[in-house]
Scaffold this motif. Structure first.
Motif, PDB file in Angstrom:
ATOM      1  N   MET A  27       0.841  -1.206   0.000  1.00  0.00           N
ATOM      2  CA  MET A  27       0.000   0.000   0.000  1.00  0.00           C
ATOM      3  C   MET A  27       0.881   1.263   0.000  1.00  0.00           C
ATOM      4  O   MET A  27       1.868   1.328   0.735  1.00  0.00           O
ATOM      5  CB  MET A  27      -0.889   0.004   1.245  1.00  0.00           C
ATOM      6  CG  MET A  27      -1.946   1.078   1.200  1.00  0.00           C
ATOM      7  SD  MET A  27      -3.138   0.995   2.541  1.00  0.00           S
ATOM      8  CE  MET A  27      -2.140   1.404   3.973  1.00  0.00           C
ATOM      9  N   ARG A  28       0.529   2.260  -0.818  1.00  0.00           N
ATOM     10  CA  ARG A  28       1.293   3.514  -0.846  1.00  0.00           C
ATOM     11  C   ARG A  28       0.893   4.363   0.363  1.00  0.00           C
ATOM     12  O   ARG A  28      -0.298   4.476   0.665  1.00  0.00           O
ATOM     13  CB  ARG A  28       1.006   4.275  -2.142  1.00  0.00           C
ATOM     14  CG  ARG A  28       1.452   3.506  -3.385  1.00  0.00           C
ATOM     15  CD  ARG A  28       1.017   4.213  -4.629  1.00  0.00           C
ATOM     16  NE  ARG A  28       1.882   5.350  -4.898  1.00  0.00           N
ATOM     17  CZ  ARG A  28       1.520   6.401  -5.629  1.00  0.00           C
ATOM     18  NH1 ARG A  28       0.311   6.490  -6.118  1.00  0.00           N
ATOM     19  NH2 ARG A  28       2.371   7.386  -5.847  1.00  0.00           N
ATOM     20  N   VAL A  29       1.895   4.917   1.032  1.00  0.00           N
ATOM     21  CA  VAL A  29       1.620   5.694   2.248  1.00  0.00           C
ATOM     22  C   VAL A  29       2.375   7.027   2.225  1.00  0.00           C
ATOM     23  O   VAL A  29       3.350   7.187   1.496  1.00  0.00           O
ATOM     24  CB  VAL A  29       2.013   4.910   3.534  1.00  0.00           C
ATOM     25  CG1 VAL A  29       1.065   3.755   3.785  1.00  0.00           C
ATOM     26  CG2 VAL A  29       3.448   4.421   3.451  1.00  0.00           C
ATOM     27  N   ALA A  30       1.899   7.968   3.064  1.00  0.00           N
ATOM     28  CA  ALA A  30       2.501   9.306   3.121  1.00  0.00           C
ATOM     29  C   ALA A  30       2.639   9.763   4.562  1.00  0.00           C
ATOM     30  O   ALA A  30       1.813   9.429   5.417  1.00  0.00           O
ATOM     31  CB  ALA A  30       1.620  10.284   2.354  1.00  0.00           C
ATOM     32  N   ASP A  31       3.710  10.536   4.822  1.00  0.00           N
ATOM     33  CA  ASP A  31       3.882  11.207   6.119  1.00  0.00           C
ATOM     34  C   ASP A  31       3.709  12.701   5.834  1.00  0.00           C
ATOM     35  O   ASP A  31       4.520  13.303   5.119  1.00  0.00           O
ATOM     36  CB  ASP A  31       5.278  10.902   6.679  1.00  0.00           C
ATOM     37  CG  ASP A  31       5.487  11.467   8.085  1.00  0.00           C
ATOM     38  OD1 ASP A  31       4.763  12.421   8.442  1.00  0.00           O
ATOM     39  OD2 ASP A  31       6.387  10.985   8.805  1.00  0.00           O
ATOM     40  N   LEU A  32       2.647  13.282   6.393  1.00  0.00           N
ATOM     41  CA  LEU A  32       2.267  14.641   6.008  1.00  0.00           C
ATOM     42  C   LEU A  32       2.606  15.713   7.055  1.00  0.00           C
ATOM     43  O   LEU A  32       2.007  16.790   7.064  1.00  0.00           O
ATOM     44  CB  LEU A  32       0.755  14.675   5.687  1.00  0.00           C
ATOM     45  CG  LEU A  32       0.326  13.732   4.552  1.00  0.00           C
ATOM     46  CD1 LEU A  32      -1.196  13.722   4.394  1.00  0.00           C
ATOM     47  CD2 LEU A  32       0.993  14.126   3.246  1.00  0.00           C
ATOM     48  N   HIS A  33       3.550  15.415   7.940  1.00  0.00           N
ATOM     49  CA  HIS A  33       3.925  16.416   8.951  1.00  0.00           C
ATOM     50  C   HIS A  33       5.407  16.242   9.292  1.00  0.00           C
ATOM     51  O   HIS A  33       5.777  15.410  10.131  1.00  0.00           O
ATOM     52  CB  HIS A  33       3.038  16.258  10.191  1.00  0.00           C
ATOM     53  CG  HIS A  33       3.125  17.409  11.149  1.00  0.00           C
ATOM     54  ND1 HIS A  33       2.080  17.777  11.978  1.00  0.00           N
ATOM     55  CD2 HIS A  33       4.129  18.290  11.419  1.00  0.00           C
ATOM     56  CE1 HIS A  33       2.450  18.814  12.709  1.00  0.00           C
ATOM     57  NE2 HIS A  33       3.685  19.138  12.395  1.00  0.00           N
ATOM     58  N   LEU A  34       6.240  17.047   8.636  1.00  0.00           N
ATOM     59  CA  LEU A  34       7.690  16.939   8.827  1.00  0.00           C
ATOM     60  C   LEU A  34       8.324  18.323   8.942  1.00  0.00           C
ATOM     61  O   LEU A  34       7.900  19.265   8.267  1.00  0.00           O
ATOM     62  CB  LEU A  34       8.324  16.219   7.621  1.00  0.00           C
ATOM     63  CG  LEU A  34       7.840  14.794   7.319  1.00  0.00           C
ATOM     64  CD1 LEU A  34       8.328  14.348   5.948  1.00  0.00           C
ATOM     65  CD2 LEU A  34       8.320  13.828   8.397  1.00  0.00           C
ATOM     66  N   HIS A  35       9.352  18.412   9.782  1.00  0.00           N
ATOM     67  CA  HIS A  35      10.110  19.667   9.932  1.00  0.00           C
ATOM     68  C   HIS A  35      11.535  19.481   9.419  1.00  0.00           C
ATOM     69  O   HIS A  35      12.072  18.373   9.466  1.00  0.00           O
ATOM     70  CB  HIS A  35      10.133  20.095  11.403  1.00  0.00           C
ATOM     71  CG  HIS A  35       8.770  20.445  11.912  1.00  0.00           C
ATOM     72  ND1 HIS A  35       8.257  21.719  11.831  1.00  0.00           N
ATOM     73  CD2 HIS A  35       7.801  19.686  12.470  1.00  0.00           C
ATOM     74  CE1 HIS A  35       7.034  21.722  12.327  1.00  0.00           C
ATOM     75  NE2 HIS A  35       6.727  20.504  12.729  1.00  0.00           N
ATOM     76  N   TYR A  86      -2.338   6.589   0.842  1.00  0.00           N
ATOM     77  CA  TYR A  86      -2.219   7.602  -0.203  1.00  0.00           C
ATOM     78  C   TYR A  86      -3.569   8.217  -0.579  1.00  0.00           C
ATOM     79  O   TYR A  86      -3.634   9.357  -1.048  1.00  0.00           O
ATOM     80  CB  TYR A  86      -1.547   6.997  -1.440  1.00  0.00           C
ATOM     81  CG  TYR A  86      -1.190   8.044  -2.461  1.00  0.00           C
ATOM     82  CD1 TYR A  86      -0.087   8.867  -2.273  1.00  0.00           C
ATOM     83  CD2 TYR A  86      -1.986   8.235  -3.586  1.00  0.00           C
ATOM     84  CE1 TYR A  86       0.221   9.856  -3.186  1.00  0.00           C
ATOM     85  CE2 TYR A  86      -1.686   9.227  -4.503  1.00  0.00           C
ATOM     86  CZ  TYR A  86      -0.585  10.026  -4.300  1.00  0.00           C
ATOM     87  OH  TYR A  86      -0.280  11.016  -5.194  1.00  0.00           O
ATOM     88  N   LEU A  87      -4.651   7.490  -0.325  1.00  0.00           N
ATOM     89  CA  LEU A  87      -6.004   7.988  -0.575  1.00  0.00           C
ATOM     90  C   LEU A  87      -6.201   9.383   0.033  1.00  0.00           C
ATOM     91  O   LEU A  87      -6.841  10.265  -0.561  1.00  0.00           O
ATOM     92  CB  LEU A  87      -7.011   7.014   0.047  1.00  0.00           C
ATOM     93  CG  LEU A  87      -8.451   7.474   0.180  1.00  0.00           C
ATOM     94  CD1 LEU A  87      -9.112   7.495  -1.187  1.00  0.00           C
ATOM     95  CD2 LEU A  87      -9.220   6.581   1.138  1.00  0.00           C
ATOM     96  N   HIS A  88      -5.614   9.608   1.230  1.00  0.00           N
ATOM     97  CA  HIS A  88      -5.771  10.912   1.896  1.00  0.00           C
ATOM     98  C   HIS A  88      -5.018  12.013   1.155  1.00  0.00           C
ATOM     99  O   HIS A  88      -5.426  13.173   1.202  1.00  0.00           O
ATOM    100  CB  HIS A  88      -5.318  10.824   3.359  1.00  0.00           C
ATOM    101  CG  HIS A  88      -6.186   9.928   4.180  1.00  0.00           C
ATOM    102  ND1 HIS A  88      -7.527  10.161   4.363  1.00  0.00           N
ATOM    103  CD2 HIS A  88      -5.909   8.782   4.846  1.00  0.00           C
ATOM    104  CE1 HIS A  88      -8.042   9.198   5.119  1.00  0.00           C
ATOM    105  NE2 HIS A  88      -7.087   8.352   5.415  1.00  0.00           N
TER     106      HIS A  88
END
Ligand code: AMP
Ligand code: FE
Ligand code: FE
Ligand code: ZN
Length: 283
Positions: free
Chosen positions: A1-9, A260-262
């Motif tokens: 499944m494709r995934v994302a991390d949407l909060h990085l500094h 990745y849907l999000h």
């Protein structure tokens, strides 16, 4: 499944990673997409876009704005923002100046406490336009004035400790408006950390698009509560690790990830916001 991390500094705010390190770490974690969300800054976005393109990772330009509502601090994430938008850059410069002046004031307080730290040492270490308390903490450790970051926060920098200085902030409504003006999607960050649930209906009225349901400091129960709120208020769902690099022990990147849907639903909303911006009369 494709995934994302949407909060990085990154090191363009209080993280330690460079754009290249972020892209390399994202690749190591098998992330399909990442968003850079530096505090009150978009300075790291162009470089991270280039580094991600080279690493075959989709990049989402973002920022994390600090706001205040009814005495509560809250953070608003802006996704798919136009990082060249003149109004956004003017406002960010204003909040960056507030941050720089606050560093000088915190150092002055430390000096009055006979802690011999120089503001220049903090700026030299921070090397960014949006310095914050973590940079003061690191400078204190580097100068041998505190044993570690925790001690620096506990003794001096936590809210109401002797070197803490309050920060002028925009309101939640202003932050949402600024994100929309820069053609971005406005998402409430880590609501479980800020106890601002009572403010959510007002923010929805002000145009809030989404809510960060998944976050390092959200328990399963907390995430579930915000998924229910997202459903009730028809808000988009996001999530991310809030990785600050090696600032806080082990790097968190990839430890909180969303399907990745999000990213697709975020992107669809960004397209709508950009289309509405084209129709808006020029200011
Ligand atoms: P500032 O924006 O300058 O008020 O700094 C806030 C940042 O400081 C947060 O984003 C965290 O990264 C960090 N921070 C806040 N409290 C602590 C703490 N007790 N220990 C370590 N880092 C902290
Ligand atoms: Fe931070
Ligand atoms: Fe935050
Ligand atoms: Zn953050």
């Amino acid at each position: 499944m494709r995934v994302a991390d949407l909060h990085l500094h990154s090191h363009f705010s209080d993280g330690t990673y460079s754009p290249e390190e972020l892209a390399a770490q994202a690749r190591r974690c098998g992330l399909a997409a990442i968003a850079l969300t530096d505090h009150d800054s978009v300075e790291g976005c162009p470089g991270t876009a280039v580094a991600c393109a080279a690493a075959g990772i989709e990049f989402i330009p973002g920022t994390e704005l600090t706001a205040e509502q009814d005495g509560n601090e809250l953070h608003l994430l802006g996704y798919f923002i136009d990082t060249q938008n003149p109004s956004l850059l003017v406002q960010l410069a204003r909040f960056q100046a507030v941050r720089q002046n606050r560093i000088r004031e915190m150092v002055a307080r430390l000096n009055r406490l006979r802690v011999p730290l120089a503001a220049e040492a903090v700026f030299a270490l921070a090397k960014c336009r949006a310095p914050g308390r973590p940079h003061v903490a690191r400078a204190l450790v580097q100068a041998g004035l505190c044993a570690n970051l925790d001690e620096a926060f506990e003794r001096f920098l936590k809210k109401n400790r002797p070197a803490w200085v309050p920060k002028f902030k925009m309101s939640a409504g202003e932050a949402i408006e600024l994100i929309h003006l820069a053609e971005g999607v406005a998402v409430l960050a880590h609501p479980g950390l800020n106890r601002t649930d009572q403010l959510i209906p007002g923010m929805v009225k002000a145009g809030l698009d989404g809510i960060e349901c998944f976050h390092t400091k959200h328990s399963t129960t907390t995430s579930k509560r915000y998924l229910e709120l997202a459903d009730r208020f028809h808000l988009l769902v996001t999530g991310g690790s809030d990785c600050h690099g090696l600032n806080k022990g082990k790097p968190l990147i990839g430890t909180v990830k969303v399907p990745y849907l999000h990213v697709e639903t975020l992107k669809a909303r960004a397209v709508e916001i950009k289309a509405a911006a084209i129709l808006r009369p020029a200011p």
